[in-house]
Design an enzyme around this catalytic site. Structure first.
Site, short mmCIF file in Angstrom:
data_model
loop_
_atom_site.label_atom_id
_atom_site.label_comp_id
_atom_site.label_asym_id
_atom_site.label_seq_id
_atom_site.Cartn_x
_atom_site.Cartn_y
_atom_site.Cartn_z
CG ASN A 8 2.54 -4.10 4.68
OD1 ASN A 8 1.85 -5.12 4.67
ND2 ASN A 8 2.23 -3.05 5.40
CG ASP B 130 0.97 0.64 8.70
OD1 ASP B 130 1.51 0.03 7.77
OD2 ASP B 130 -0.18 1.10 8.62
NE ARG C 277 -4.92 -9.52 8.00
CZ ARG C 277 -5.40 -8.43 7.40
NH1 ARG C 277 -6.37 -7.75 7.95
NH2 ARG C 277 -4.90 -8.02 6.27
#
Ligand code: EPZ
Length: 420
Positions: A23, A307, A399
């Site tokens: 991120n 998260d 991912r």
């Protein structure tokens, strides 16, 4: 399609390297659209989302190389301003091309990202901010059609909600804008901070980095000249492996971590009875005599990260007592509950709150991954479950976790990636 087969019940030991933060890497890839020189990004995680974003930049006409965790991006040859549906639907972070393309070229067509498993995930705050900067925004046939023929203008913007990629999009839009932008209620995540630092290394003028208000003096369309950047360690990957040590009550060491970015996670694990040894970029978690329950509320950084919510839910199934987990950021981020329950977890759900009764004996089962972090929660549960767990649809995991089975195998986990 692959699946992971894990035989639970083993103690872990040893150490693992934490990869660069997905991120942080994604907005840095987007920021290369603001650069006149070729940009080198090191410590890039070799995960699907990164490969997808690089493919998106190639589709726009950029020249991209990516090997051995180093990306070299040259966007001088960009010949398209359209991020189309087939790539955006695979990765919603594609929306990060909107701000840079619009501020550089004066127009941009980006497919609406649509929702995902964890929630509707609108981008209204991104669009409202760009309109305040003078953009004309239309939504047509599932695309955002944005124009700002004379370039974007500096503006005073207060985000109604703290949005990570919303902040990143508007920061990138503002660095080339005509005039000064004041961004208030902006996200302070380490990934946003690194984006600002890299933009400043390229000549952008940004004050207030790391606070909730940024003052950005636009370059009036002049492109930046980036220095090489080294992507910060992934705090969520690190937190996930700390939970792997915690749930198996083992001592393991993480290398190449930024301990400062893990304060909320370390504090929560400490309250559950675990202890730590820290030195420079290494962090060792040590077992707890008795795993204690936790009360968790997800909030923006530097609070407890959403998260990490799924991973802690798996961990609290082994805690001695009742844990309460409040998911405040996303409306549907409890997809892992049903799968954990199938493994024997005792979890009661209301709309935003999960109550976990522990400790419960988990047993291996066939389970389904639904989103990136939910998948990692299932891996954690499998580490302590009795018998064999098969985790299907692990493209979700791929991912955001680099070489997950290799890293867990190195810690002593009986794990295999097999074909369905
Ligand atoms: C980023 O998503 C992360 N993704 C997410 O990580 C993370 O969960 C999230 O921030 C929160 O920390 C990336 O950085 C690529 P938001 P983002 O905009 O930016 C609402 C992972 O696991 N909102 O901060 O999309 C939104 O619905 C992923 O790696 C609006 O209402 O999240 C949510 O309730 C999953 N309107 C809240 O704000 C908007 O225009 C926070 O979302 C934008 C957001």
């Amino acid at each position: 399609m692959h699946y992971l087969k894990i035989v639970g019940g083993k103690k872990l030991e040893g150490n693992i390297e934490i990869s660069g933060a997905k991120n942080a890497a994604l907005p840095l890839l987007a920021s290369t659209l603001l650069s006149k020189n070729s940009v080198t990004l090191q410590n890039m995680p070799n995960v699907e989302d990164i490969k997808t974003f690089i493919q998106l930049l190639k589709n726009l006409g950029a020249v991209c190389e990516f090997e051995n965790n180093v990306a070299k991006i040259d966007t001088n040859s960009i010949n398209s301003t359209c991020a189309n549906y087939d790539i955006v639907r695979k990765m919603r972070a594609s929306i990060l091309t909107l701000g840079p393309i619009l501020t550089r070229f004066g127009h941009c067509e980006v497919s609406l990202p649509g929702g995902c498993a964890i929630g509707q995930r609108p981008i209204d705050l991104h669009l409202k901010a760009l309109e305040l900067m003078g953009a004309n925004i239309k939504i047509k046939e599932g695309y955002v059609l944005a124009t700002a023929e004379d370039g974007l203008k500096g503006a005073n913007i207060v985000f109604d909600k703290i949005t990570v990629t919303g902040s990143e999009n508007i920061i990138m839009a503002a660095v080339l804008a005509h005039g000064t932008t004041v961004l208030s209620n902006v996200a302070k995540e380490p990934e946003v901070v690194q984006l600002c630092e890299v933009l400043v290394s390229g000549g952008a003028k940004i004050n207030g980095i790391g606070t909730d208000e940024l003052i950005i003096e636009g370059s009036r369309g002049k492109l930046l000249n980036f220095s090489n950047a080294y992507v910060i360690p992934d705090r969520i990957e690190a937190g996930t492996y700390l939970c792997a040590g915690a749930i198996t009550n083992s001592e393991i060491t993480l290398k190449n971590v930024e301990v400062d970015h893990l304060k909320a996670i370390i504090a929560k694990l400490t309250s559950m009875g675990f202890s730590f040894e820290k030195n420079s970029k290494c962090l060792t978690i040590k077992p707890s005599q008795k795993i204690l329950p936790a009360d968790i509320e997800t909030v923006e950084y530097p609070g407890f990260p959403t998260d990490m919510q799924a991973q802690f839910m798996a961990l609290t199934t082994q805690a001695n007592g009742v844990s309460v987990i409040d998911e405040k950021l996303f409306e549907n981020r409890f997809m892992h509950v049903s799968e954990l329950s199938r493994m024997g977890a005792d979890i009661k759900l209301t709309s935003h709150t999960a109550t976990v009764f522990g400790p419960t004996k988990l047993t291996g089962a066939d389970v389904m991954a639904t989103d990136l972090r939910a998948s990692s929660a299932l891996v954690l549960a499998a580490l302590v479950a009795k018998g064999t767990t098969k985790i299907h649809r692990i493209y979700h995991l791929d991912r955001g976790y680099e070489n997950l089975e290799g890293k867990l195998k190195a810690l002593g986990v009986d794990i295999e990636r097999l074909n369905e």
